[in-house]
Design a protein around this motif. Structure first.
Motif, PDB file in Angstrom:
ATOM      1  N   ASP A  81       0.816  -1.217   0.000  1.00  0.00           N
ATOM      2  CA  ASP A  81       0.000   0.000   0.000  1.00  0.00           C
ATOM      3  C   ASP A  81       0.848   1.264   0.000  1.00  0.00           C
ATOM      4  O   ASP A  81       0.388   2.327  -0.436  1.00  0.00           O
ATOM      5  CB  ASP A  81      -0.933   0.027   1.213  1.00  0.00           C
ATOM      6  N   TRP A  85       5.285   4.583  -6.634  1.00  0.00           N
ATOM      7  CA  TRP A  85       4.544   4.725  -7.896  1.00  0.00           C
ATOM      8  C   TRP A  85       5.107   3.705  -8.876  1.00  0.00           C
ATOM      9  O   TRP A  85       6.323   3.629  -9.083  1.00  0.00           O
ATOM     10  CB  TRP A  85       4.768   6.129  -8.418  1.00  0.00           C
ATOM     11  N   ASP A  86       4.238   2.920  -9.494  1.00  0.00           N
ATOM     12  CA  ASP A  86       4.681   1.912 -10.464  1.00  0.00           C
ATOM     13  C   ASP A  86       4.911   2.607 -11.805  1.00  0.00           C
ATOM     14  O   ASP A  86       3.965   3.100 -12.430  1.00  0.00           O
ATOM     15  CB  ASP A  86       3.629   0.811 -10.599  1.00  0.00           C
ATOM     16  N   GLU A 116       1.223   2.736 -13.130  1.00  0.00           N
ATOM     17  CA  GLU A 116       0.080   3.357 -12.478  1.00  0.00           C
ATOM     18  C   GLU A 116      -0.155   4.774 -13.002  1.00  0.00           C
ATOM     19  O   GLU A 116       0.781   5.472 -13.384  1.00  0.00           O
ATOM     20  CB  GLU A 116       0.309   3.455 -10.964  1.00  0.00           C
ATOM     21  N   SER A 117      -1.406   5.183 -12.943  1.00  0.00           N
ATOM     22  CA  SER A 117      -1.756   6.572 -13.209  1.00  0.00           C
ATOM     23  C   SER A 117      -1.693   7.361 -11.907  1.00  0.00           C
ATOM     24  O   SER A 117      -1.681   6.789 -10.803  1.00  0.00           O
ATOM     25  CB  SER A 117      -3.176   6.659 -13.777  1.00  0.00           C
ATOM     26  N   ALA A 119      -4.060   9.011 -10.635  1.00  0.00           N
ATOM     27  CA  ALA A 119      -5.302   8.734  -9.903  1.00  0.00           C
ATOM     28  C   ALA A 119      -5.193   7.429  -9.109  1.00  0.00           C
ATOM     29  O   ALA A 119      -5.683   7.343  -7.971  1.00  0.00           O
ATOM     30  CB  ALA A 119      -6.475   8.674 -10.870  1.00  0.00           C
ATOM     31  N   GLU A 120      -4.546   6.423  -9.691  1.00  0.00           N
ATOM     32  CA  GLU A 120      -4.390   5.143  -8.984  1.00  0.00           C
ATOM     33  C   GLU A 120      -3.466   5.283  -7.772  1.00  0.00           C
ATOM     34  O   GLU A 120      -3.730   4.718  -6.704  1.00  0.00           O
ATOM     35  CB  GLU A 120      -3.866   4.078  -9.948  1.00  0.00           C
ATOM     36  N   VAL A 121      -2.389   6.036  -7.936  1.00  0.00           N
ATOM     37  CA  VAL A 121      -1.489   6.279  -6.803  1.00  0.00           C
ATOM     38  C   VAL A 121      -2.223   7.081  -5.734  1.00  0.00           C
ATOM     39  O   VAL A 121      -2.109   6.804  -4.532  1.00  0.00           O
ATOM     40  CB  VAL A 121      -0.218   7.009  -7.260  1.00  0.00           C
ATOM     41  N   ALA A 123      -5.398   7.020  -5.104  1.00  0.00           N
ATOM     42  CA  ALA A 123      -6.345   6.142  -4.414  1.00  0.00           C
ATOM     43  C   ALA A 123      -5.640   5.337  -3.328  1.00  0.00           C
ATOM     44  O   ALA A 123      -6.188   5.135  -2.232  1.00  0.00           O
ATOM     45  CB  ALA A 123      -7.024   5.217  -5.422  1.00  0.00           C
ATOM     46  N   ARG A 124      -4.421   4.870  -3.608  1.00  0.00           N
ATOM     47  CA  ARG A 124      -3.645   4.150  -2.576  1.00  0.00           C
ATOM     48  C   ARG A 124      -3.329   5.080  -1.406  1.00  0.00           C
ATOM     49  O   ARG A 124      -3.407   4.695  -0.238  1.00  0.00           O
ATOM     50  CB  ARG A 124      -2.350   3.608  -3.169  1.00  0.00           C
TER      51      ARG A 124
END
Length: 203
Positions: A81, A85-86, A116-117, A119-121, A123-124
């Protein structure tokens, strides 16, 4: 009593020194990175004094786990978690290298193919901060992790978009402190560098 959230970025690695994007690649700290991680532990202890500690969370990457160990922290949870950032296909590449094919690229403004975008980062970051806020009445929380993800965490703490993390610097082995003022989220300290113990002021 309300605790504070401490963000500790891992110490220097060969890739952080060279500017190569590092997410999943599990590389060790440099000798300088280990030394600075120890110094960060002394700085963190000085900042926290004797306040209760509710939780210490680390990314599973060895650079974060080793930083926590050298800083004298007992990690109570290891989780993806708080991983970096991927960067997908840009893993291991520097920004100048990526810009040879994608002019003007930054992680804040352009996609990471296969990664990852923003937005995805974000959200985490929102998910871990929800957990942190629930624990802060019990004491301080320390998250040991990575540069870009921690910068997104700062932005998210303030209610800003994930890409607003571009405005907050966080160097290797540096500490940031998040809290509030009468319920309003606040940055207490940002990007505090670790001082060698010999440089600490003494009474």
């Amino acid at each position: 009593m309300t605790g504070l959230l401490y963000l500790l970025r891992h110490g220097e690695t060969e890739w952080s020194r060279s500017g190569q994007h590092t997410s999943r690649t599990d590389i060790p700290l440099t000798a300088n990175g280990e030394r600075r991680a120890r110094d960060a532990g002394s700085m963190l202890a000085g900042l926290r004094e004797d306040q209760p500690l509710a939780l210490v969370v680390s990314s599973p990457r060895q650079r974060a786990m080793r930083t926590a160990e050298l800083a004298g922290l007992t990690v109570t949870e290891v989780t993806e978690d708080v991983a970096e950032w991927d960067y997908g296909e840009y893993e291991g590449q520097s920004t100048p290298k990526i810009r040879e094919t994608v002019p003007g690229w930054t992680v804040w403004t352009h996609p990471c193919p296969g990664g990852e975008s923003g937005a995805e980062v974000g959200a985490r970051a929102s998910a871990i901060l929800s957990r942190v806020r629930a624990l802060l009445p019990e004491g301080d929380v320390v998250l040991v992790g990575h540069g870009h993800f921690s910068r997104v965490l700062v932005a998210t703490w303030l209610g800003l978009a994930p890409t607003s993390g571009v405005h907050f610097a966080l160097d290797a082995a540096a500490i940031s402190v998040l809290g509030d003022e009468r319920g309003v989220p606040q940055i207490k300290r940002l990007n505090v560098p670790p001082l060698p113990e010999r440089d600490f002021p003494h009474d």
